[in-house]
Design a protein around this motif. Structure first.
Motif, mmCIF file in Angstrom:
data_model
loop_
_atom_site.group_PDB
_atom_site.id
_atom_site.type_symbol
_atom_site.label_atom_id
_atom_site.label_comp_id
_atom_site.label_asym_id
_atom_site.label_seq_id
_atom_site.Cartn_x
_atom_site.Cartn_y
_atom_site.Cartn_z
ATOM 1 N N GLN A 1 -0.856 4.403 -1.653
ATOM 2 C CA GLN A 1 -1.809 4.747 -0.600
ATOM 3 C C GLN A 1 -2.535 6.052 -0.890
ATOM 4 N N ALA B 1 -0.409 -1.828 -1.851
ATOM 5 C CA ALA B 1 0.702 -1.349 -1.020
ATOM 6 C C ALA B 1 1.139 -2.440 -0.050
ATOM 7 N N PHE B 2 0.193 -3.171 0.504
ATOM 8 C CA PHE B 2 0.514 -4.263 1.418
ATOM 9 C C PHE B 2 1.319 -5.350 0.705
ATOM 10 N N GLU C 1 -5.436 5.198 -2.615
ATOM 11 C CA GLU C 1 -6.213 4.209 -1.848
ATOM 12 C C GLU C 1 -6.045 2.780 -2.365
ATOM 13 N N ASN C 2 -4.852 2.465 -2.842
ATOM 14 C CA ASN C 2 -4.516 1.099 -3.239
ATOM 15 C C ASN C 2 -3.812 0.401 -2.081
ATOM 16 N N ASP C 3 -4.495 0.362 -0.958
ATOM 17 C CA ASP C 3 -3.901 -0.188 0.253
ATOM 18 C C ASP C 3 -3.544 -1.668 0.127
ATOM 19 N N HIS C 4 -4.382 -2.433 -0.548
ATOM 20 C CA HIS C 4 -4.087 -3.865 -0.725
ATOM 21 C C HIS C 4 -2.813 -4.052 -1.540
ATOM 22 N N LEU D 1 4.984 2.995 -1.950
ATOM 23 C CA LEU D 1 3.936 2.801 -0.946
ATOM 24 C C LEU D 1 3.119 4.074 -0.752
ATOM 25 N N ASP D 2 3.790 5.207 -0.680
ATOM 26 C CA ASP D 2 3.088 6.485 -0.499
ATOM 27 C C ASP D 2 2.159 6.785 -1.668
ATOM 28 N N ALA E 1 -3.039 -8.720 -4.980
ATOM 29 C CA ALA E 1 -3.744 -7.718 -4.182
ATOM 30 C C ALA E 1 -5.246 -7.706 -4.464
#
Length: 100
Positions: A79, A87-88, A82-85, A75-76, A43
């Motif tokens: 996010q 989470a992806f 703000e660890n979106d990468h 995932l929640d 990530a």
């Protein structure tokens, strides 16, 4: 409580919550036979070693001793911080597991 104490209290609580997020992520990885350090590296390839992740990994328990952690929870939580990468990457790994 003065302003400085309030700020410190907020900061301390944020760090505690962040550590909980990292531990949830690490335990989910262990439960799914994944290396949390490797997923983190995928990530965030430009970041170095994450000390908090290493510390959280030390606190994980064997998957046979852990309760299941739903991927949506991971995932929640990611996010929320703000660890979106990350989470992806978790979502991708979860999809791969479903196809096995």
């Amino acid at each position: 409580m003065n302003q400085k104490e309030k700020e410190q209290y907020i900061l301390d609580n944020y760090k505690k919550d962040e550590n909980t997020m990292i531990l949830v992520f690490s335990q989910w990885c262990v439960n799914n036979d994944l290396d949390p350090r490797e997923l983190y590296k995928q990530a965030y390839p430009d970041q170095g070693k994450n000390q908090q992740l290493g510390e959280a990994f030390e606190l994980t328990i064997p998957k046979n001793e852990s309760d299941e952690i739903p991927v949506q929870t991971v995932l929640d939580v990611l996010q929320l911080f703000e660890n979106d990468h990350l989470a992806f990457v978790v979502a991708e790994e979860y999809e791969k597991k479903l196809k096995e």
